[in-house]
Write a protein that holds these residues in place. Structure first.
Motif, PDB file in Angstrom:
ATOM      1  N   ALA A   1       0.827  -1.207   0.000  1.00  0.00           N
ATOM      2  CA  ALA A   1       0.000   0.000   0.000  1.00  0.00           C
ATOM      3  C   ALA A   1       0.862   1.258   0.000  1.00  0.00           C
ATOM      4  O   ALA A   1       0.528   2.251  -0.661  1.00  0.00           O
ATOM      5  N   ILE A   2       1.985   1.252   0.718  1.00  0.00           N
ATOM      6  CA  ILE A   2       2.904   2.401   0.710  1.00  0.00           C
ATOM      7  C   ILE A   2       3.470   2.616  -0.684  1.00  0.00           C
ATOM      8  O   ILE A   2       3.522   3.749  -1.196  1.00  0.00           O
TER       9      ILE A   2
ATOM     10  N   PHE B   1     -13.116 -13.560   5.682  1.00  0.00           N
ATOM     11  CA  PHE B   1     -13.655 -14.294   4.536  1.00  0.00           C
ATOM     12  C   PHE B   1     -14.646 -13.487   3.704  1.00  0.00           C
ATOM     13  O   PHE B   1     -15.030 -13.914   2.635  1.00  0.00           O
ATOM     14  N   PHE B   2     -15.044 -12.329   4.175  1.00  0.00           N
ATOM     15  CA  PHE B   2     -15.955 -11.506   3.393  1.00  0.00           C
ATOM     16  C   PHE B   2     -15.312 -10.160   3.058  1.00  0.00           C
ATOM     17  O   PHE B   2     -15.017  -9.873   1.892  1.00  0.00           O
ATOM     18  N   LEU B   3     -15.055  -9.354   4.064  1.00  0.00           N
ATOM     19  CA  LEU B   3     -14.506  -8.021   3.819  1.00  0.00           C
ATOM     20  C   LEU B   3     -13.116  -8.089   3.200  1.00  0.00           C
ATOM     21  O   LEU B   3     -12.868  -7.562   2.113  1.00  0.00           O
ATOM     22  N   GLU B   4     -12.199  -8.765   3.883  1.00  0.00           N
ATOM     23  CA  GLU B   4     -10.810  -8.812   3.435  1.00  0.00           C
ATOM     24  C   GLU B   4     -10.684  -9.492   2.081  1.00  0.00           C
ATOM     25  O   GLU B   4     -10.003  -8.988   1.174  1.00  0.00           O
ATOM     26  N   ALA B   5     -11.337 -10.661   1.920  1.00  0.00           N
ATOM     27  CA  ALA B   5     -11.231 -11.405   0.659  1.00  0.00           C
ATOM     28  C   ALA B   5     -11.820 -10.613  -0.504  1.00  0.00           C
ATOM     29  O   ALA B   5     -11.312 -10.666  -1.632  1.00  0.00           O
ATOM     30  N   THR B   6     -12.893  -9.870  -0.244  1.00  0.00           N
ATOM     31  CA  THR B   6     -13.510  -9.059  -1.299  1.00  0.00           C
ATOM     32  C   THR B   6     -12.547  -8.001  -1.802  1.00  0.00           C
ATOM     33  O   THR B   6     -12.356  -7.816  -3.011  1.00  0.00           O
TER      34      THR B   6
ATOM     35  N   TRP C   1      -8.519  -5.700  -5.621  1.00  0.00           N
ATOM     36  CA  TRP C   1      -7.174  -5.160  -5.832  1.00  0.00           C
ATOM     37  C   TRP C   1      -6.476  -5.878  -6.984  1.00  0.00           C
ATOM     38  O   TRP C   1      -5.879  -5.236  -7.850  1.00  0.00           O
ATOM     39  N   PHE C   2      -6.567  -7.200  -7.017  1.00  0.00           N
ATOM     40  CA  PHE C   2      -5.852  -7.950  -8.053  1.00  0.00           C
ATOM     41  C   PHE C   2      -6.483  -7.801  -9.434  1.00  0.00           C
ATOM     42  O   PHE C   2      -5.767  -7.768 -10.435  1.00  0.00           O
ATOM     43  N   PHE C   3      -7.794  -7.707  -9.478  1.00  0.00           N
ATOM     44  CA  PHE C   3      -8.460  -7.676 -10.786  1.00  0.00           C
ATOM     45  C   PHE C   3      -8.959  -6.283 -11.171  1.00  0.00           C
ATOM     46  O   PHE C   3      -9.625  -6.124 -12.194  1.00  0.00           O
ATOM     47  N   GLY C   4      -8.602  -5.297 -10.363  1.00  0.00           N
ATOM     48  CA  GLY C   4      -9.123  -3.956 -10.628  1.00  0.00           C
ATOM     49  C   GLY C   4      -8.125  -2.967 -11.172  1.00  0.00           C
ATOM     50  O   GLY C   4      -8.422  -1.768 -11.255  1.00  0.00           O
ATOM     51  N   TRP C   5      -6.932  -3.429 -11.574  1.00  0.00           N
ATOM     52  CA  TRP C   5      -5.921  -2.505 -12.067  1.00  0.00           C
ATOM     53  C   TRP C   5      -6.413  -1.695 -13.268  1.00  0.00           C
ATOM     54  O   TRP C   5      -6.166  -0.491 -13.366  1.00  0.00           O
TER      55      TRP C   5
ATOM     56  N   VAL D   1      -8.580   0.760  -2.354  1.00  0.00           N
ATOM     57  CA  VAL D   1      -8.781  -0.677  -2.175  1.00  0.00           C
ATOM     58  C   VAL D   1      -7.529  -1.305  -1.566  1.00  0.00           C
ATOM     59  O   VAL D   1      -7.621  -2.173  -0.680  1.00  0.00           O
ATOM     60  N   GLY D   2      -6.356  -0.880  -2.023  1.00  0.00           N
ATOM     61  CA  GLY D   2      -5.109  -1.419  -1.474  1.00  0.00           C
ATOM     62  C   GLY D   2      -4.982  -1.167   0.012  1.00  0.00           C
ATOM     63  O   GLY D   2      -4.572  -2.050   0.775  1.00  0.00           O
ATOM     64  N   TRP D   3      -5.320   0.031   0.446  1.00  0.00           N
ATOM     65  CA  TRP D   3      -5.257   0.329   1.883  1.00  0.00           C
ATOM     66  C   TRP D   3      -6.334  -0.420   2.659  1.00  0.00           C
ATOM     67  O   TRP D   3      -6.118  -0.824   3.806  1.00  0.00           O
ATOM     68  N   LEU D   4      -7.481  -0.644   2.024  1.00  0.00           N
ATOM     69  CA  LEU D   4      -8.527  -1.429   2.694  1.00  0.00           C
ATOM     70  C   LEU D   4      -8.088  -2.889   2.872  1.00  0.00           C
ATOM     71  O   LEU D   4      -8.415  -3.518   3.875  1.00  0.00           O
ATOM     72  N   VAL D   5      -7.338  -3.399   1.890  1.00  0.00           N
ATOM     73  CA  VAL D   5      -6.765  -4.741   2.041  1.00  0.00           C
ATOM     74  C   VAL D   5      -5.815  -4.772   3.236  1.00  0.00           C
ATOM     75  O   VAL D   5      -5.853  -5.688   4.068  1.00  0.00           O
ATOM     76  N   ALA D   6      -4.971  -3.743   3.337  1.00  0.00           N
ATOM     77  CA  ALA D   6      -4.010  -3.677   4.437  1.00  0.00           C
ATOM     78  C   ALA D   6      -4.723  -3.577   5.789  1.00  0.00           C
ATOM     79  O   ALA D   6      -4.396  -4.305   6.738  1.00  0.00           O
ATOM     80  N   PHE D   7      -5.688  -2.676   5.884  1.00  0.00           N
ATOM     81  CA  PHE D   7      -6.405  -2.521   7.144  1.00  0.00           C
ATOM     82  C   PHE D   7      -7.213  -3.777   7.466  1.00  0.00           C
ATOM     83  O   PHE D   7      -7.294  -4.200   8.624  1.00  0.00           O
TER      84      PHE D   7
END
Length: 526
Positions: free
Chosen positions: A35-36, A105-110, A115-119, A130-136
């Motif tokens: 994320a940084i 299994f819901f928030l983090e995985a979503t 992040w991976f498919f949204g470039w 989205v990247g920071w939401l993955v980190a948090f």
């Protein structure tokens, strides 16, 4: 009870927990580092930072998938191997565990999927969010696990109901903001940041040694060393907080960590090295550092830290007190409606010590029939095996200071020495890649092995927590889990090595001006 079942159940859970924790620290740390890097990309619009984000993000994704796969087994084990534990404290333990499941299994995985498919589907800023939401999400998922584990170490916000024979939550706020849980959370995630920083540093050093992806490697070292230095320093500070909490809530664990058999005059010294002899109740060839343990455990120059022998005497007193509570509990269970008020009062007066009386269930069905020798043995059982905890703690601390020195060196070289790294330093960075995982596993040994003989400290003995399984069933499942986890671990290593050797999928060419200005920095210094 069958002690073989108890020990095999402990072995299985320890094995799966240690396997799972091979993946957790890297996930926690890489999520923040990625994320940084993406933040810098969005701010500067330089392709090199996009390349870095996608490369390290790929390694994060591999590790994240393996962590989820191994974590699922952990939660199923509570019902499979620890059914009485689940029944006894499920009302308390289940709440943070359920929240963690929803987040993982819901928030983090979503968000990981986005992040991976949204470039190419999200804007730069949207993808960064989205990247920071993955980190948090990754870090807050760990928070709920550690709240549950922290409650096992310091069971606040709950009380035992003599009518339902279960622990019941009285304050979710107290469970959530348990000081032990909060200290464990910040200490654990900081250790994860160090793990990821050492990983990024080591892989980047390997690139420099091979003369590949130099621009990516140098920038990655700069990010990893600065972030890793802050994280390594915070691990030490937050570890001190964990030591203080242990001094307040888990005095026997703290005494075992220090191999302190007798209460020392305040402030107690720290034993730098020594050979604990549990049978003789002494630590041979001990080298002491004055005052340090007293300051860590009490933050005072006048407060004593009780030794193991004194804590054993206190445990024997609590076993006898717990027998009064147990006798009152059995009376309440025989006739719930006609129970005399005096019996209820007797139970309430001694209920805090009920768990100590339950230690006797290892030796006989009715603790009230215990002899003085059995009571003394139950009190002695509250002493964990000292030498593994003693040495695990010291090796972990030693590695922690090694990480501070390593990150500090690379931070100075990247920030003030023109980014020149001697070959020996790069090779050393590659060699210590496994070290943070060793430190993390040792930390879990100190935390969990040091809590024995309790599943929930002072409340529920480990020997009473297991399911009614056979030794054969446990041996078969241990073999199955060991095989499954080993295969996953080998797959993880193979995939990581494959994508590290492959390098970034996006080829970014540095400009001629950059090459001219920094040509002297492109090769490692001898």
């Amino acid at each position: 009870m069958d002690i073989g079942v108890v020990e095999l159940s402990r072995l299985q859970f320890a094995m799966t927990a240690l396997y799972h924790f091979l993946f957790v620290p890297l996930t926690l740390g890489l999520s923040i580092l990625v994320a940084i890097m993406e933040t810098v990309y969005v701010m500067t619009d330089r392709p090199i930072w996009r390349q870095m984000t996608k490369f390290w993000g790929t390694l994060f994704g591999i590790n994240f998938a393996m962590g989820v796969a191994t974590g699922v087994v952990m939660e199923f084990q509570f019902g499979m191997n620890w059914s009485y534990y689940s029944h006894y404290v499920g009302d308390v333990f289940g709440a943070p565990l359920a929240i963690e499941g929803l987040m993982a299994f819901f928030l983090e995985a979503t968000f990981v999927g986005l992040w991976f498919f949204g470039w190419d589907r999200l804007s730069k800023v949207g993808h960064l969010v989205v990247g920071w939401l993955v980190a948090f999400g990754s870090n807050f998922s760990a928070l709920w696990i550690l709240i549950a584990n922290g409650w096992m170490q310091n069971p606040v916000g709950a009380e035992f109901n003599p009518l339902t024979m279960r622990m019941e939550m009285t304050s979710f706020f107290e469970v959530m903001f348990n000081t032990v849980a909060q200290a464990k959370f910040v200490h654990t995630v900081s250790a994860g940041y160090v793990t990821a920083s050492v990983f990024v540093l080591g892989v980047s050093a390997w690139f420099l040694l091979k003369g590949r992806h130099v621009g990516l490697a140098r920038r990655s070292i700069a990010v990893a060393s600065s972030f890793g230095l802050a994280a390594a320093l915070s691990v030490v500070v937050l570890g001190d907080e964990s030591g203080y909490d242990a001094g307040l809530n888990q005095k026997m664990k703290l005494a075992a960590i220090e191999a302190m058999w007798e209460t020392e005059p305040a402030p107690a010294p720290f034993t730098l090295v020594g050979i604990p002899d549990q049978q003789a109740r002494e630590t041979k060839w001990a080298l002491h550092v004055p005052y340090v343990m007293g300051l860590i455990g009490t933050r005072s120059l006048t407060e004593e830290i009780p030794g193991i022998n004194q804590l054993e005497e206190e445990a024997e007193r609590r076993v006898r007190s717990g027998l009064i509570a147990y006798d009152a509990l059995m009376t309440i269970q025989r006739d719930r409606e006609a129970t005399d008020r005096a019996v209820m009062q007797s139970f309430e007066d001694h209920s805090d010590d009920l768990g100590y009386a339950l230690l006797l269930r290892r030796y006989l069905d009715d603790p009230r029939e215990a002899t003085d020798a059995q009571i003394a043995q139950a009190a002695e059982d509250t002493i964990p095996h000292v030498w593994p905890i003693f040495w695990a703690f010291r090796i972990m601390v030693g590695l922690g200071f090694l990480f501070i020195a390593t990150m500090g060196y690379f931070f100075v070289q990247s920030s003030f020495r023109g980014g020149r790294y001697p070959t020996w330093a790069l090779r050393f960075a590659v060699l210590i890649i496994p070290a943070p995982w060793i430190a993390a596993e040792l930390g879990w040994i100190v935390a969990e092995y040091g809590r024995q003989p309790w599943t929930v400290d002072g409340i529920l003995p480990t020997a009473l927590s297991v399911s009614a399984l056979s030794v054969t069933e446990l041996l078969l499942t241990i073999a199955g889990f060991a095989t499954f986890y080993t295969v996953l671990f080998l797959i993880e290593i193979k995939l990581l090595l494959k994508y590290i050797r492959k390098g970034p999928t996006e080829d970014v060419q540095l400009t001629d001006d950059w090459n001219t200005a920094h040509r002297a920095r492109l090769a490692p210094a001898e």
